[in-house]
Motif scaffolding. Structure first.
Motif, short mmCIF file in Angstrom:
data_model
loop_
_atom_site.label_atom_id
_atom_site.label_comp_id
_atom_site.label_asym_id
_atom_site.label_seq_id
_atom_site.Cartn_x
_atom_site.Cartn_y
_atom_site.Cartn_z
N GLY A 39 0.70 -1.18 0.07
CA GLY A 39 -0.07 0.07 0.02
C GLY A 39 0.88 1.21 -0.03
N GLN A 40 0.31 2.28 -0.52
CA GLN A 40 0.99 3.59 -0.48
C GLN A 40 0.19 4.69 -0.15
OE1 GLN A 40 2.28 3.31 -4.58
NE2 GLN A 40 1.22 5.40 -4.97
N VAL A 41 0.72 5.85 0.49
CA VAL A 41 0.39 7.00 0.94
C VAL A 41 1.23 8.10 0.66
CG1 VAL A 41 1.04 6.47 3.29
CG2 VAL A 41 -0.86 7.84 2.84
N SER A 42 0.99 9.46 0.48
CA SER A 42 1.43 10.39 0.41
C SER A 42 1.87 11.34 1.82
CB SER A 42 0.99 11.50 -0.67
OG SER A 42 1.97 12.71 -0.64
N VAL A 43 2.80 11.58 2.54
CA VAL A 43 3.21 12.23 3.65
C VAL A 43 4.24 13.32 3.34
CG1 VAL A 43 2.61 10.04 4.87
CG2 VAL A 43 4.83 10.60 4.06
#
Length: 614
Positions: free
Chosen positions: A53-57
């Motif tokens: 999974g990926q997420v922008s931070v």
């Protein structure tokens, strides 16, 4: 604000209908709300099932997180064990970079060594406290062909003075020579980290972690080589890889211990029964024998009736107060008068028997303690240590002292017979323990005894920890019906019931222990504050507990309070079998005993698995 993309990868095999979610402290990970966490998707990589999974931070980002196995409705089926994982985006990342977190599922076997019994005692925290904390740094300026790998490993069992290195199939990690390997930095909480810059062409890299002792002797971890590789075919490969590698693979840890009732730990100094200072001698014996743990039976006050049958240690008068039986009266003062010393010497001879004379030992100790109290009460009760003890424990200590006074005054612990004091209230308690009351010295005497018991046991517990021996306590599931706890908090108990066990091979009539069952619904209203306080009190002395009848937290054999045996009880909670259901089964089986038993068994098992159709 610069942004980076975090990619999580976790090898984990699930069953059909299950999936994984990351929940964490940051809003991007649901702020610990699992249903709003980051959902992962499965990908097959060779023989492994990897959840991604990926997420922008933000580029400057820190959070705690953990993995959860959920069903199709995001109901949690399983959580990782141990402490929450900590994520820090490495330094040097730029806007648009991809940071890949290659993770592991922390199971109970790995988390075990991070618990206080191991972390603070056997693998003493003082060993790690002596290590200098060093944050890994990255000094090299990166070019487009560089990839930064951060090695992260947990080493809770690392010996004092040892360090950790990574060695492997690349020059940057020593070409399999530990002395040339990449040295990791200790960052706290048993975690070691180090950065390593590798060229894209240098992948894949095989490696292992290695312990290096204070004398320079190296020892490779067990198991196959680890490997790190990159997907260069990706349109935007990861520039930073965080290798969260779990725990150092070591030989299985083995330990042994001894379980013993406190009254059996005899010495030349005791008055007919084991005493808290005698625990030091047992700790010395455990160390010399190679033992790591000493487990005691319950040590709470059980003097409900002030008779010999109070020697049963699982029927507590108070779950917070310690038993005066284990007090060492010689340690109460440095200025014991000669006549009292002579009385102590005489009592030691009279009580030095093969069996413990419970009533004689307890009454003798309380009599001698009372004499010493009368001589030095003002000195002790006005001291700073005592005032601190009273301040930290008054919530249970004052009701306990008042209960003991009323028990002796009414000559019974059955508080239903105490007239206007049968119902506890804060106002009544304040009047019972007020300083100008005629009986105030009786109240203060109970404070005094508990203070010295606390001091003596705390001293023994500290000694055990220093010698890396776990002191393990015993927590009984029940309390006596006529106890301080049922007097002060009657709504927390189902006072018209009793606890026991159903009939079995060992007891054809079942068992009736007499303890009231718990009112879990009422306890939940303050988030189980009574239980939290009870466990907190035990943790002042013990780094591990045995919970007697742990099954009682999930279901208990409940009897009416008038029952004499364990026959007429029922499990609580339980799934009832209605008369309609029973008659339906009876009709289907045509009433034969074998068919009836078989169908009822099937129905019962079905109800346990949630598949009951009736």
């Amino acid at each position: 604000m610069a942004k980076v993309t975090l990619i999580f990868k976790l090898p984990y095999y699930t069953e059909w209908g299950q999936s994984l979610i990351i929940a964490g402290s940051a809003p991007a990970l649901g702020s610990w709300n699992v249903k709003q966490g980051l959902a992962l998707s499965p990908v097959h990589e060779g023989n492994a099932l990897v959840w991604c999974g990926q997420v922008s931070v933000p580029a400057v980002f820190t959070c705690e997180y953990s993995y959860h196995v959920v069903d199709d409705h995001k109901n949690v089926l399983r959580r990782e064990a141990g402490e929450k994982k900590k994520l820090v985006v490495p330094e040097g990342v730029k806007d648009g970079d991809v940071v890949e977190v290659r993770d592991w599922w922390q199971d109970a076997s790995e988390a075990l060594f991070l618990r206080s019994a191991f972390k603070n005692v056997i693998f003493s925290a003082t060993d790690n406290a002596k290590r200098q904390l060093q944050s890994p740094s990255l000094s090299k300026t990166l070019d487009p062909e560089d990839i930064v790998v951060q090695f992260i490993i947990s080493c809770p069992r690392l010996a004092a003075g040892s360090t950790v290195v990574v060695t492997g199939s690349n020059l940057a990690v020593g070409n399999w020579k530990a002395q040339n390997g990449l040295k990791l930095n200790y960052v706290g909480d048993s975690i070691w980290k180090a950065y390593c810059v590798l060229r894209k062409s240098e992948f894949p890299v095989k490696y292992k972690y290695c312990q290096v002792s204070e004398a320079g002797v190296s020892s490779l971890e067990f198991g196959p080589n680890r490997e790190v590789d990159v997907d260069l075919s990706s349109p935007k490969p990861s520039r930073h890889i965080l290798l969260s590698d779990g725990s150092l693979r070591e030989a299985p840890w083995r330990g042994a211990g001894v379980a013993v009732p406190m009254f059996s730990i005899r010495s030349n100094e005791d008055l007919g029964v084991g005493e808290f200072p005698d625990l030091k001698l047992l700790v010395d014996w455990a160390v010399n024998s190679g033992f790591h743990l000493v487990q005691l039976l319950p040590i709470n006050d059980t003097s409900v009736n002030k008779m010999w049958w109070d020697s049963y240690p699982y029927s507590s008068l108070s779950v917070f107060a310690l038993h005066p039986l284990y007090l060492r009266v010689q340690a109460l003062s440095d200025a014991i008068p000669a006549d009292v010393k002579e009385e102590i010497t005489k009592a030691k001879k009279e009580l030095d028997k093969k069996d413990v004379d419970y009533e004689a030992a307890l009454s003798t100790k309380l009599r001698i303690a009372q004499k010493i109290f009368n001589l030095e009460k003002d000195k002790v009760l006005n001291s700073a240590p005592f005032k601190q003890f009273l301040s930290e424990n008054e919530e249970w200590l004052k009701p306990y002292a008042a209960f003991c006074f009323l028990r002796d005054f009414f000559e019974t612990s059955d508080h239903s017979q105490w007239g206007r004091f049968s119902q506890f209230s804060k106002e009544k308690l304040d009047k019972l323990v007020v300083a100008d009351a005629l009986h105030h010295d009786i109240i203060r005497f109970h404070y005094y005894v508990q203070y010295h018991l606390f001091t003596q046991l705390s001293d023994a517990a500290t000694y055990a920890r220093k010698n890396k021996v776990i002191l393990k306590g015993d927590l009984p599931i029940g309390v006596d019906r006529n106890s301080v706890d049922t007097w002060v908090n009657p709504t927390l108990f189902r006072m018209n019931t009793a606890t026991g066990a159903p009939p079995d091979y060992f007891a054809k009539s079942g068992q009736n222990w007499g303890f009231p069952t718990y009112n879990w619904e009422e306890m939940s209203k303050d988030n189980y504050g009574w239980w939290r306080a009870r466990l907190t009190q035990l943790s002042k002395f013990f780094t591990a507990y045995r919970i007697d009848h742990i099954l009682g937290f999930f279901r208990i054999w409940e009897l009416p309070d008038h029952a004499a045996t364990g026959l007429c009880g029922k499990f609580r909670p339980s799934i009832p079998l209605s008369q309609v259901c029973f008659l339906s089964v009876l009709k289907e089986t045509k009433g034969t005993r074998e068919n009836l038993y078989s169908s009822l068994s099937d129905l019962f098992l079905s109800s346990l698995t949630g598949g009951a159709s009736r």
